[in-house]
Design an enzyme around this catalytic site. Structure first.
Site, PDB file in Angstrom:
ATOM      1  N   ILE A 179       0.878  -1.172   0.000  1.00  0.00           N
ATOM      2  CA  ILE A 179       0.000   0.000   0.000  1.00  0.00           C
ATOM      3  C   ILE A 179       0.915   1.221   0.000  1.00  0.00           C
ATOM      4  O   ILE A 179       2.088   1.133   0.374  1.00  0.00           O
ATOM      5  CB  ILE A 179      -0.980   0.027   1.193  1.00  0.00           C
ATOM      6  CG1 ILE A 179      -0.250   0.024   2.528  1.00  0.00           C
ATOM      7  CG2 ILE A 179      -1.964  -1.119   1.119  1.00  0.00           C
ATOM      8  CD1 ILE A 179      -1.191   0.145   3.737  1.00  0.00           C
ATOM      9  N   ASP A 180       0.399   2.347  -0.432  1.00  0.00           N
ATOM     10  CA  ASP A 180       1.223   3.532  -0.636  1.00  0.00           C
ATOM     11  C   ASP A 180       1.936   3.966   0.639  1.00  0.00           C
ATOM     12  O   ASP A 180       1.449   3.732   1.748  1.00  0.00           O
ATOM     13  CB  ASP A 180       0.373   4.694  -1.147  1.00  0.00           C
ATOM     14  CG  ASP A 180      -0.064   4.487  -2.587  1.00  0.00           C
ATOM     15  OD1 ASP A 180       0.438   3.553  -3.229  1.00  0.00           O
ATOM     16  OD2 ASP A 180      -0.920   5.261  -3.056  1.00  0.00           O
TER      17      ASP A 180
END
Length: 383
Positions: A265-266
């Site tokens: 995930i970012d």
């Protein structure tokens, strides 16, 4: 800036839920203003044209071709600027990437130390961080390369020159141009080898502020579930594989075998990530993703109401930023979709929450309230 926790729903496993609202990724479809961060163009070779004490070096030693910016430090000795990578500096530095061609064979530590006039301990740190790469043959420079750089590239890739190098016999030039990370300071590099050095790697100071043990949600024989903090990288970046959730979670649990990433995930996003303890479970989890047995849900803050339903846009297929998107179909562009499942009005986060999650002021029209959207991403990475 948008804010969102990631919720993973895994069939046959317990549902993972994060209760508080946490930092989220910025979604262009949800905001009218989208700010992009300048990044380096990376087709097959990295050129960085930031102007603060940046030099573009394409060879080494006394015969090196160095094109120095007009803002470069006139003092060639910059040891005071390059001490050690740890402890993590409080200040942030401009990225700096150097491209080198080895003229005389030797160890990578000696070569970089002399070529870039850097302290040996700093170069050792860079290699430990995974910030040094090599290729047997220099990759082709991008269109932005200078005439001098193209001349040097043509010289070192001349067929008559390559013919004399035993290390590339039996492989194609394309294969010889693939880059690999250097992991040991005493690794031998022969003349003609291309070396890329990320002299100023991207840093993640938040890693040192987190109580990592408290972020562990579940531990099994096969995997660990971590509530990833915002401002951290799950598995690392091109130039930094040290300051990662994987490493810090492994140390917090005092595991003998390092954890492995199963998905990403970012960096700016906080939420659940599953880290594998075995290679077999990596394969198991990847199969679940391929079979669409894993759902990622996000909570995002928006400045205005967002209608529920599917949003679609098309993205130009280039890795460089800023990303270019279009609401209309463009041949060859990626289709990007997300589904807004719910949108409700919520109070604007207070000052403590803003500070804790690093919420940036990007001229929100009203700081009394915001709209919290529950989002299902229908397309994957880079979309």
């Amino acid at each position: 800036m948008a804010m969102v926790p990631s919720l993973l729903c895994i069939p046959n496993y317990r549902t993972l839920v994060v209760a508080p609202i946490t930092i989220i990724r910025t979604l262009t479809s949800l905001t009218t203003h989208h700010h992009h961060k300048t990044t380096t163009f990376r087709p097959s070779i990295d050129f960085n044209y930031h102007h603060k004490y940046i030099t573009r070096t394409f060879s080494s030693d006394s015969t090196s071709l160095t094109l120095t910016s007009t803002l470069s430090n006139p003092d060639s000795k910059r040891y005071s600027e390059y001490g050690r990578l740890l402890p993590c500096p409080a200040e942030s530095f401009q990225p700096r990437i150097e491209h080198l061609v080895v003229k005389e064979e030797g160890t990578i530590l000696d070569f970089i130390t002399k070529a870039l006039d850097l302290p040996p301990l700093y170069v050792t740190d860079l290699i430990h961080f995974g910030a040094v790469f090599y290729a047997l043959v220099c990759p082709k420079p991008p269109l932005t390369a200078t005439p001098e750089e193209m001349k040097l590239y043509n010289e070192v890739t001349d067929p008559l020159v390559l013919k004399l190098r035993p290390s590339i016999k039996g492989i194609t030039i394309r294969e010889a141009q693939k880059t690999f990370r250097i992991t040991h300071v005493d690794q031998f590099v022969e003349a003609g080898t291309y070396v890329r050095v990320h002299v100023r790697p991207k840093r993640f100071p938040r890693c040192y502020e987190i109580d990592w043990r408290s972020r562990i949600i579940a531990v099994t024989e096969s995997y660990v579930v971590l509530n990833k903090p915002a401002g951290t990288s799950v598995g690392g970046t091109t130039d930094n594989i040290e300051e990662t959730c994987v490493n810090f979670a492994t140390r917090a649990l005092e595991l003998a075998t390092p954890l492995m990433t199963t998905h990403q995930i970012d960096n700016c996003t906080e939420g659940c990530v599953v880290l594998a303890r075995t290679k077999d479970y990596c394969s198991v989890f990847h199969k679940k993703i391929r079979d669409k047995q894993v759902n990622k849900l996000y909570l995002a803050l928006a400045a205005a109401y967002v209608p529920c339903g599917v949003m679609t846009h098309y993205m130009r297929p280039l890795r460089m930023a800023p990303k270019v998107v279009s609401k209309d179909v463009v041949k060859g562009w990626y289709m990007c979709q997300l589904e807004v499942l719910e949108c409700r009005k919520v109070p604007w986060p207070n000052d403590l929450v803003e500070k804790a999650y690093g919420i940036e002021d990007i001229s929100w029209p009203n700081k009394e309230f915001a709209y919290e959207c529950k989002i299902n991403l229908l397309t994957g990475r880079t979309h």
